[in-house]
Design an enzyme around this catalytic site. Structure first.
Site, PDB file in Angstrom:
ATOM      1  N   ASP A 175       0.075   4.972   0.734  1.00  0.00           N
ATOM      2  CA  ASP A 175      -0.083   5.969   1.796  1.00  0.00           C
ATOM      3  C   ASP A 175      -0.267   5.294   3.155  1.00  0.00           C
ATOM      4  OD1 ASP A 175      -0.022   7.958  -0.193  1.00  0.00           O
ATOM      5  OD2 ASP A 175      -2.168   7.690  -0.576  1.00  0.00           O
ATOM      6  N   ASP A 215       0.861  -1.179   0.000  1.00  0.00           N
ATOM      7  CA  ASP A 215       0.000   0.000   0.000  1.00  0.00           C
ATOM      8  C   ASP A 215       0.902   1.236   0.000  1.00  0.00           C
ATOM      9  OD1 ASP A 215      -2.401   1.650   0.488  1.00  0.00           O
ATOM     10  OD2 ASP A 215      -1.464   1.921   2.458  1.00  0.00           O
TER      11      ASP A 215
END
Length: 500
Positions: free
Chosen positions: A338, A336
């Site tokens: 952020d 992922d």
């Protein structure tokens, strides 16, 4: 159009001069060229390889360092770097025949889909003017050994399916048999091809046969992983382990009984020990050249071998008592963006605000050095709502790549929460798409993220999810995740420890 072999050739080395001979024979041969030859320098440290060892002209060569760890780890690094459907392994002291490349092409072309690997034929040149020594006879056994990686070609997909070589085998001993048994059990048949190599007998140190007994510990790992009949399945000889244990037991009993003032029983045990050594020495001397130097060496080393072999057997039994099947490294780790790789700035449309998480660069570097591909999967609903423009998104992703790249694949979902797309996490679309892009089975993929939807997307795609919580992570998401690590360093330890 120039024909190429659909394979990458991997050659582990510790910098022996024989490497130049191997590569020169490979380069001077006839037939299509491999797409690449990966030389894996398996020395723990030191200066780079001498360029003279790899200056062989037309071959496309790449030299990488494994940092030590043995041939299994070196070969794993080599095949993970390969992007070809086949991977061929050669030792750094073999001499491929002049038509080796041509015959390898024929061997591969003739394989059906149920075949996962093909072995080359091995010749071990022995002296003709005298009988071979014990060491020469031992090396000659390579000519009839099954599935040895002195010359072995596997489908890359088969290697990936079983996690490659088991790195718990630290020596060039049994790791090839273990791999073959796992491949045959899950990925397809193994066959013998028509190509051939010569495997010269290297000079041996005086106590080389004693040092070889460390392989008994590897035998115990084989027994733990493949059961008591693993020798039959692997085509390995029975060996003399039971006799060595009996001889060593007699020797220990003689010492113990002698110290406990029971000399007669101690003498009986000592006679048993001596008889075992005499029988073993005679068995080794009988087929050899029987020169004084060889006879003395057999007598000296035969005195030590039973005890050393028994010690390594006991050591292996204890060390591998709880060994589990090898899993290896994943082929692909998706992160992922952020909150995992960079600090979360909600709906960030400004590349100047991108700041990497402290451990992100080290985690990515560790994976890349091991040959594991890395990528990003990120929800960006701000694009759908108009908060983030396409140019802003590209600039932010470019900044992430400048700080932490390069990445093998980047997948973005620009859709809003209510659009019903198949890519927005927790839907599995981005994970599946990333795996297709780099040709990785989702079962060999790990997704690392900071919220529950990252883990859910992984599991929905058939991958493995690892949650690395941040203050934004909900307690329920932590409780629901199967694998939770406190930070990226711990997540990497989980992956590299085979616990993913």
């Amino acid at each position: 159009m120039i024909r190429q072999l659909p394979t990458t050739i991997v050659v582990p080395t510790i910098g022996r001069s024989s490497l130049a001979v191997t590569l020169r024979a490979l380069a001077d041969g006839v037939g299509p060229s491999p797409q690449e030859v990966v030389i894996v320098d398996d020395r723990p440290s030191g200066r780079p390889l001498d360029p003279a060892l790899t200056d062989v002209g037309p071959l496309s060569l790449r030299v990488v360092r494994s940092g030590g760890g043995g041939p299994a780890r070196a070969r794993n690094l080599g095949w993970r770097l390969a992007r070809t459907p086949w991977v061929s392994f050669l030792d750094d002291d073999v001499v491929p025949d002049a038509d080796w490349r041509e015959r390898l092409a024929d061997d591969i072309d003739g394989l059906t889909g149920d075949v996962a690997g093909t072995q080359g034929r091995v010749r071990v040149p022995l002296p003709t003017a005298r009988r071979p020594t014990d060491w020469e006879r031992s090396t000659a056994g390579l000519a009839t050994a099954r599935w040895i990686t002195a010359d072995m070609t596997y489908r890359r997909s088969a290697l990936s399916a079983v996690g490659g070589f088991d790195e718990r085998f630290p020596r060039a001993f049994r790791e090839d048999s273990d791999l073959a048994l796992r491949v045959e059990a899950t990925a397809g048949r193994l066959v013998v091809g028509t190509r051939a190599i010569s495997h010269p007998v290297r000079p041996a140190r005086y106590f080389a046969s004693v040092s070889q007994q460390a392989g008994n510990a590897d035998d115990m790992l084989m027994r733990r992983l493949h059961g008591p009949r693993w020798r039959e399945a692997a085509g390995a000889g029975r060996g003399r382990r039971r006799r060595h244990v009996l001889t060593t037991s007699c020797g220990l009993a003689a010492i113990g009984l002698g110290l406990s003032s029971r000399p007669r029983l101690g003498a009986v045990a000592g006679a048993g020990w001596l008889a075992g050594l005499v029988e073993f020495t005679a068995a080794r001397v009988a087929p050899g050249p029987r020169t004084p130097v060889e006879v003395v060496r057999m007598a000296v080393t035969s005195t030590a071998i039973p005890a050393v072999a028994t010690w390594h057997t006991a050591r292996g039994l204890w060390r591998h008592r709880a060994a589990q099947p090898w899993r290896g490294l994943p082929d692909l780790v998706l992160f992922d963006r952020d909150g995992t790789l960079v600090h979360d700035v909600p709906y960030n449309n400004d590349a100047a605000r991108v700041v990497a998480v402290e451990q992100a660069a080290d985690a990515l570097s560790r994976l890349r050095k091991a040959g594991v591909r890395v990528g990003i999967i990120t929800n960006q609903s701000g694009v759908a709502s108009g908060v983030i423009s396409a140019d802003d998104l590209e600039a932010v992703n470019n900044r992430v790549e400048q700080l932490l790249g390069p990445f093998d694949v980047v997948e973005v979902c620009p859709h809003g929460r209510d659009e019903g797309c198949e890519c927005r996490k927790p839907a599995p679309g981005m994970v599946k798409r990333a795996c297709r892009t780099v040709d990785v089975d989702p079962s060999r993929c790990v997704v690392v993220g900071d919220i529950g939807s990252d883990v859910e997307a992984a599991e929905a795609a058939g991958a493995v999810g690892i949650l690395v919580p941040t203050p934004a992570t909900r307690v329920g998401e932590i409780d629901a995740a199967r694998r939770v690590c406190p930070d990226l360093d711990a997540a990497m330890d989980t992956i590299f420890g085979g616990r993913w």
